[in-house]
Design a protein around this motif. Sequence first.
Motif, short mmCIF file in Angstrom:
data_model
loop_
_atom_site.label_atom_id
_atom_site.label_comp_id
_atom_site.label_asym_id
_atom_site.label_seq_id
_atom_site.Cartn_x
_atom_site.Cartn_y
_atom_site.Cartn_z
N THR A 1 25.27 91.61 -15.64
CA THR A 1 24.71 92.92 -15.32
C THR A 1 24.58 93.10 -13.82
OG1 THR A 1 23.50 92.97 -17.42
CG2 THR A 1 22.75 94.46 -15.68
N ALA A 2 24.08 92.07 -13.15
CA ALA A 2 23.91 92.15 -11.69
C ALA A 2 25.25 92.32 -11.00
CB ALA A 2 23.21 90.90 -11.19
N ASP B 1 30.28 87.88 -27.54
CA ASP B 1 30.71 88.12 -26.16
C ASP B 1 30.97 89.60 -25.90
OD1 ASP B 1 30.57 85.45 -25.47
OD2 ASP B 1 32.73 85.09 -25.53
N HIS B 2 31.56 90.27 -26.88
CA HIS B 2 31.84 91.70 -26.74
C HIS B 2 30.53 92.48 -26.62
CE1 HIS B 2 36.23 91.89 -28.27
NE2 HIS B 2 35.96 90.66 -27.82
N GLU B 3 29.59 92.17 -27.48
CA GLU B 3 28.33 92.92 -27.48
C GLU B 3 27.54 92.68 -26.20
OE1 GLU B 3 26.36 92.14 -31.18
OE2 GLU B 3 27.89 93.21 -32.34
N ALA B 4 27.50 91.44 -25.73
CA ALA B 4 26.77 91.14 -24.49
C ALA B 4 27.43 91.84 -23.30
CB ALA B 4 26.72 89.64 -24.26
N THR B 5 28.76 91.85 -23.28
CA THR B 5 29.48 92.54 -22.21
C THR B 5 29.21 94.03 -22.24
OG1 THR B 5 31.24 90.87 -22.20
CG2 THR B 5 31.78 93.02 -21.25
N GLY B 6 29.19 94.59 -23.44
CA GLY B 6 28.89 96.02 -23.57
C GLY B 6 27.49 96.36 -23.11
N ARG B 7 26.53 95.53 -23.48
CA ARG B 7 25.15 95.79 -23.05
C ARG B 7 25.02 95.71 -21.53
NH1 ARG B 7 24.00 92.29 -27.52
NH2 ARG B 7 23.69 90.55 -26.06
N GLY C 1 29.79 82.25 -24.53
CA GLY C 1 28.43 82.14 -24.00
C GLY C 1 28.03 83.26 -23.07
N VAL C 2 28.65 84.43 -23.21
CA VAL C 2 28.35 85.53 -22.29
C VAL C 2 26.89 85.96 -22.41
CG1 VAL C 2 28.92 87.90 -21.64
CG2 VAL C 2 30.74 86.31 -22.28
N SER C 3 26.34 85.91 -23.62
CA SER C 3 24.96 86.38 -23.81
C SER C 3 23.96 85.57 -22.99
CB SER C 3 24.58 86.35 -25.29
OG SER C 3 24.65 85.04 -25.80
#
Length: 253
Positions: free
Chosen positions: A134-135, A158-164, A125-127
């Motif tokens: 980000t904050a 989760d990987h993509e959200a973390t990368g963004r 659920g990182v997205s």
Amino acid sequence: MDAVTPQRIEGQGTLEADWAGSTWLASLPITPAQDLLEGTRRLLVVSPHPDDEVLACAGLMQAALAHGVAVHVVSVTDGEACYPDQALWPPARLRDARRHELAQAVRVLGLDATHVTPLGLPDGGVSTHEAELTAHLTAQLMPADLIIAPWIGDAHPDHEATGRAALAAAGARGARALQYPVWAWHWLDPDAPAAPWPTAMRIPMDAAMRSRKREAMQAFATQTGDVEGLDCQPILPAHVTARFHRAFEVLIG
């Protein structure tokens, strides 16, 4: 790395034997770690699940320490949802086990608990917590830092959200950012006519670094299946870990 269901991440994926013959992978330019780290105050490695940081960046973390660059790991989730159908490995047990495994792994690389910040965001659920992540990263970064996070096209949410989140934080703070592939080695085409990343590079590791990386990977026993009571295919069977036994790591500029 963690269990996922997207279309591109299924089956055993591309074997390392096929990657060994990939022309485009072999043609990626080699950048020594000391050159990559020149002028860097701190290396901040952002990992969506315990083990991603070691699979993708264990060599670079060792090189940073050897060259006097501070290293810190942000562990975004505890990977507690990786075995949803395993009664003997419920989320609470996995959360504790995977934090312990991460502590063991980073010790092998020369770090300790003070070098790891676990955020405890929900696995899978990182997205939905991307703004929060980000904050946090923005507050941690300084302009002279180098932040490393997963590739935003890795095909794991989760990987993509973390990368963004990492890219957004780097942009806000004027810090350098690089990305690492993890699941991409599962589904990318090793025989493609060109590399999917025009600015990717290979970071070589010496024999000692590779040995310590292998030892650190072995610390993730819940993921390799080296635990009792796991009645399913582990997340990191041998054909998957083989992709991370190379003499180099790949980073995307």
